[in-house]
Design an enzyme around this catalytic site. Sequence first.
Site, PDB file in Angstrom:
ATOM      1  N   LEU A 162       0.817  -1.209   0.000  1.00  0.00           N
ATOM      2  CA  LEU A 162       0.000   0.000   0.000  1.00  0.00           C
ATOM      3  C   LEU A 162       0.855   1.265   0.000  1.00  0.00           C
ATOM      4  O   LEU A 162       0.447   2.292  -0.560  1.00  0.00           O
ATOM      5  CB  LEU A 162      -0.952  -0.002   1.203  1.00  0.00           C
ATOM      6  CG  LEU A 162      -2.083  -1.022   1.123  1.00  0.00           C
ATOM      7  CD1 LEU A 162      -2.946  -0.969   2.374  1.00  0.00           C
ATOM      8  CD2 LEU A 162      -2.942  -0.782  -0.119  1.00  0.00           C
ATOM      9  N   TYR A 163       2.005   1.211   0.605  1.00  0.00           N
ATOM     10  CA  TYR A 163       2.933   2.346   0.545  1.00  0.00           C
ATOM     11  C   TYR A 163       3.372   2.564  -0.898  1.00  0.00           C
ATOM     12  O   TYR A 163       3.393   3.686  -1.394  1.00  0.00           O
ATOM     13  CB  TYR A 163       4.139   2.070   1.440  1.00  0.00           C
ATOM     14  CG  TYR A 163       5.078   3.238   1.586  1.00  0.00           C
ATOM     15  CD1 TYR A 163       4.754   4.323   2.402  1.00  0.00           C
ATOM     16  CD2 TYR A 163       6.303   3.258   0.926  1.00  0.00           C
ATOM     17  CE1 TYR A 163       5.619   5.388   2.556  1.00  0.00           C
ATOM     18  CE2 TYR A 163       7.179   4.322   1.061  1.00  0.00           C
ATOM     19  CZ  TYR A 163       6.834   5.386   1.870  1.00  0.00           C
ATOM     20  OH  TYR A 163       7.687   6.445   2.016  1.00  0.00           O
ATOM     21  N   GLU A 164       3.711   1.473  -1.583  1.00  0.00           N
ATOM     22  CA  GLU A 164       4.135   1.568  -2.979  1.00  0.00           C
ATOM     23  C   GLU A 164       3.013   2.125  -3.861  1.00  0.00           C
ATOM     24  O   GLU A 164       3.239   3.029  -4.674  1.00  0.00           O
ATOM     25  CB  GLU A 164       4.573   0.191  -3.484  1.00  0.00           C
ATOM     26  CG  GLU A 164       5.789  -0.370  -2.784  1.00  0.00           C
ATOM     27  CD  GLU A 164       5.953  -1.863  -3.016  1.00  0.00           C
ATOM     28  OE1 GLU A 164       5.348  -2.385  -3.986  1.00  0.00           O
ATOM     29  OE2 GLU A 164       6.658  -2.511  -2.233  1.00  0.00           O
TER      30      GLU A 164
ATOM     31  N   LYS B  42       2.348   5.891  -3.127  1.00  0.00           N
ATOM     32  CA  LYS B  42       3.438   6.750  -3.571  1.00  0.00           C
ATOM     33  C   LYS B  42       3.521   6.807  -5.098  1.00  0.00           C
ATOM     34  O   LYS B  42       3.867   7.835  -5.681  1.00  0.00           O
ATOM     35  CB  LYS B  42       4.764   6.266  -2.989  1.00  0.00           C
ATOM     36  CG  LYS B  42       4.915   6.545  -1.497  1.00  0.00           C
ATOM     37  CD  LYS B  42       4.969   8.035  -1.215  1.00  0.00           C
ATOM     38  CE  LYS B  42       5.305   8.346   0.230  1.00  0.00           C
ATOM     39  NZ  LYS B  42       5.437   9.790   0.491  1.00  0.00           N
TER      40      LYS B  42
END
Length: 269
Positions: A158-160, A163
Amino acid sequence: MNLLDALLGRALPLKGRRVAVSGASGSLGRELLQELQRRGAEPIALSSSPEPLVLRGGDGQLIGLEQVQWSCGEESALAPLLEHVDILVINHGLNVHGARSPEAVERSLEVNALSAWRLLELFVAICERQGRPDPASPLKEVWVNTSEAEVQPALSPLYELSKRLLGELLSLRQLDAPGAPWRLRRLVLGPFRSALNPIGVMPADFVARQVLGQASRGLGLIIVTPNPLTYLTMPLAALGRRIYFGLITGPKIGAGAEASRPEPRNPDR
């Protein structure tokens, strides 16, 4: 401003300029504020934490800085402050690591992408309304920390995803930079030690020095990472997006022209 200008930009004056940094209570935020103060800027801390931020300079003395508490979703409340800011550093973020619940998806997109995008658009609107009264004066700037998760795995899906979304939005917005009274710089940072990433390999103070050093040399695409692949893949990704978005989206449409466009038919289809 052509593509080379977007990647290289111009040298950055910092002395006496008011620089607001979101995510100020995090490891990188704190180090950026300290490094900005050392370079003669007037730092402003934007933080969601109610706790006062205590920073000390190299001589051990307390650093006096303006501190403003805010929350994601309340970006418009910062408008009066941003009217008097020269550089906005959008640095706040969230890492839910391996979570993939609907709540984690929503929170990741809100904090890492949508809140950053709203803050960017708010500042850009202020810059365009104010214009550039003196052509010899430095442009106002907005720096956005997207992370190398734009183009590399970060062991946090989810960070990827969030971002990458932010990075795509930046590439789209960069098309409006030529002739604008603002400049956009992208910060692509590798793993540094912080509460979000306690196993990061780079010290946050090193990253802060590198960011401001590259900005002072005029770089518009600022990369700090031990991964050599990012220095190749990130410029190529930025170039590819710029060409694709430029070919597909066409020229920017002014507010008046936008209002006169016909409504799309069957919007639910």
